[in-house]
Design an enzyme around this catalytic site. Structure first.
Site, PDB file in Angstrom:
ATOM      1  N   HIS A 181     -44.318  40.370 -19.720  1.00  7.45           N
ATOM      2  CA  HIS A 181     -43.693  40.480 -21.036  1.00  7.45           C
ATOM      3  C   HIS A 181     -43.717  41.916 -21.551  1.00  7.45           C
ATOM      4  O   HIS A 181     -42.918  42.283 -22.426  1.00  7.45           O
ATOM      5  CB  HIS A 181     -44.427  39.555 -22.015  1.00  7.45           C
ATOM      6  CG  HIS A 181     -43.606  39.083 -23.162  1.00  7.45           C
ATOM      7  ND1 HIS A 181     -42.684  39.887 -23.802  1.00  7.45           N
ATOM      8  CD2 HIS A 181     -43.563  37.892 -23.809  1.00  7.45           C
ATOM      9  CE1 HIS A 181     -42.121  39.200 -24.793  1.00  7.45           C
ATOM     10  NE2 HIS A 181     -42.633  37.995 -24.811  1.00  7.45           N
ATOM     11  N   ASP A 404     -26.912  31.834 -12.074  1.00  6.59           N
ATOM     12  CA  ASP A 404     -26.104  31.382 -10.938  1.00  6.59           C
ATOM     13  C   ASP A 404     -26.108  32.476  -9.877  1.00  6.59           C
ATOM     14  O   ASP A 404     -25.401  33.471  -9.982  1.00  6.59           O
ATOM     15  CB  ASP A 404     -24.676  31.066 -11.401  1.00  6.59           C
ATOM     16  CG  ASP A 404     -23.800  30.539 -10.272  1.00  6.59           C
ATOM     17  OD1 ASP A 404     -24.259  30.532  -9.105  1.00  6.59           O
ATOM     18  OD2 ASP A 404     -22.659  30.138 -10.550  1.00  6.59           O
TER      19      ASP A 404
END
Length: 465
Positions: A181, A404
């Protein structure tokens, strides 16, 4: 249960996973780190605040590919590895490591053991054996690589990106990611993931927008000017039963599918009680979850101060500082709403919603600057959980659209296990190839077994007054 709310259940199972190979992926061509043996990168106080010093784990499931050949696994792995090597050129900081410098400040450095870590694994199960793939399941933990005996919250000298590809017998596979993070917030992570996926799908580097580091933009002022109290980071004495009820029991992870209609209904109730209240659906839902959670846990004593915190994205709120498109660092600040147990349980729902709305609006560029200076002066050393629920909103992340890699959208995209931090509630988008998208969201949080029935009843608006 209200037809607009559906409690989701996941399978309790053991997933056997065999690690086949581990290897480092390096940028496929030279980067600025190659030009200097002492190259390092500055991290802002937004990047290295204590709450950002974690790895964010997530998993993506993909159905069987159309390639039935015996070397299908190696082809999938090669496509992911090659694309990652290309993407790590513009995103080369993700190939570095973290170290502490003066006063505990973090920076990115580049040594001999650099690169992102990729792991190849397989399981003797099929995706169908995993049960419902639309709801996060703690049983999926073996799909996220952790070093044996790895310390909790260890980030120093660790790979900043760890990706495990697990192949199932059905031909499907999962991509389990641990991303530090400190390097990027949720929107930055989506930008990186989208670049990696597009590069894998097309076969050549796609970095649009071009990634921008520019962490120096958030340097603290000299001298620092802390203009707000920043209750979100202040330590509080734990005088309630809240923390013990969650940390000393074995909390259950519970998830609920919430329709768009229900979210609008909750907002309407708040505004119906107070015609002057201008709030968002998030404000109302966050207030509703907070109240339901506290009531279900039966927090005592009633005069105890509680905090609701939630990250606010400042990208569109910066007025004097104009970040370049492609900035993928942390640009979030925690909002903090406060209330006594008594007020939270007995005041009107509209009043609680206003507390959330005011906390959200309070987070401005000026507040962000003050928070940066607060960290510079105080540099908090531990996470504060006393009296706190944190709601983190993933519903605005395009996790399904960006992931994707050439095999279609994932069946599921999101976190796995909330139990290590049981005072966190995650709001997830409802998407994937099975569900077909939509405007519903998932509310996922942890509850002691004794509080589950009451929370479920309260969530259905049986007590939203």
């Amino acid at each position: 249960m209200d037809s607009c709310i559906q409690e989701l259940h996941f399978s309790h199972l053991h997933i056997p996973v065999t690690i086949n190979n581990k290897f480092l992926v390096h940028p496929s061509s030279p980067t600025p780190a190659n030009h200097s043996p002492h190259h390092s990168l500055y991290l802002s106080n937004l990047d290295d605040i204590i709450g950002a010093r974690v790895f964010t784990p997530s998993v993506y499931f993909y159905r069987s590919t159309t390639d039935p050949s015996n070397n299908r696994d190696s082809l999938v792995l090669k496509r992911l590895q090659d694309a990652l090597g290309q993407v790590l050129v513009p995103y080369y900081p993700l190939s570095g490591r973290l170290r502490e410098v003066e006063n505990g400040k973090l920076e990115v450095f580049f040594g001999e053991e650099q690169g992102a870590l990729m792991v190849s694994a397989n399981s003797s199960m099929a995706l169908a054996d995993l049960g419902d793939l639309t709801v996060p399941n703690p049983a999926w933990l073996p799909l996220i690589f952790q070093h044996p005996g790895e310390e909790a919250y260890k980030i120093l000298e660790m790979p900043l990106l760890i990706a495990q590809v697990t192949f199932f017998t059905c031909g499907g596979f999962s991509l389990g990611i641990r991303l530090c993070h400190c390097i990027c917030d949720g929107f930055g992570a989506m930008q990186f993931l989208g670049s990696w996926a597009a590069t894998a799908k097309i076969g050549k580097l796609i970095a649009d927008p071009e990634p921008v580091w520019d962490r120096e933009a958030f340097r603290p002022r000299n001298p620092p000017m802390v203009k707000y109290p920043h209750h979100e980071y202040l330590p509080m004495e734990e005088r309630s039963n809240l923390t013990n009820s969650l940390w000393e029991t074995k909390p259950l992870q519970k998830c609920y599918r919430i329709s768009k209609e229900f979210q609008c209904q909750v907002k309407s109730i708040a505004q119906g009680q107070d015609s002057s209240l201008v709030c968002s659906s998030f404000d109302a839902m966050a207030a509703h979850i907070w109240r339901s959670w506290v009531k279900a846990l039966d927090v005592k004593p009633i005069e105890y101060d509680l905090r609701l915190t939630f990250p606010v994205n400042l990208r569109t709120k910066l007025e004097t500082l104009k970040l370049r498109k492609g900035f993928y660092g942390n640009v979030v600040s925690l909002a903090c709403a406060m209330s006594t147990v008594d007020s939270l349980m007995n005041d009107s729902f509209a009043k609680t919603t206003r507390l959330v709305q005011e906390a959200r609006v309070r987070v401005t560029e000026d507040y962000l600057r003050s928070m940066v200076d607060y960290v510079e002066v105080k540099r908090p050393k531990r996470l504060e959980f006393e009296g706190k629920l944190m709601i983190t909103q993933w519903t605005r992340f395009e996790m399904y659209e960006t992931a994707d890699f050439g095999w279609g959208k994932p069946v599921y995209a999101g976190p796995i296990d909330l139990r290590p931090t049981p005072q966190v509630c995650v709001l997830l988008p409802q998407g994937g190839v099975d569900y077909g998208g939509g405007q519903s969201m998932l509310v996922c949080l942890c509850l002691p077994p004794s509080a589950v029935h009451k929370f479920t009843r309260l969530l259905t608006l049986n007590d939203c007054t």
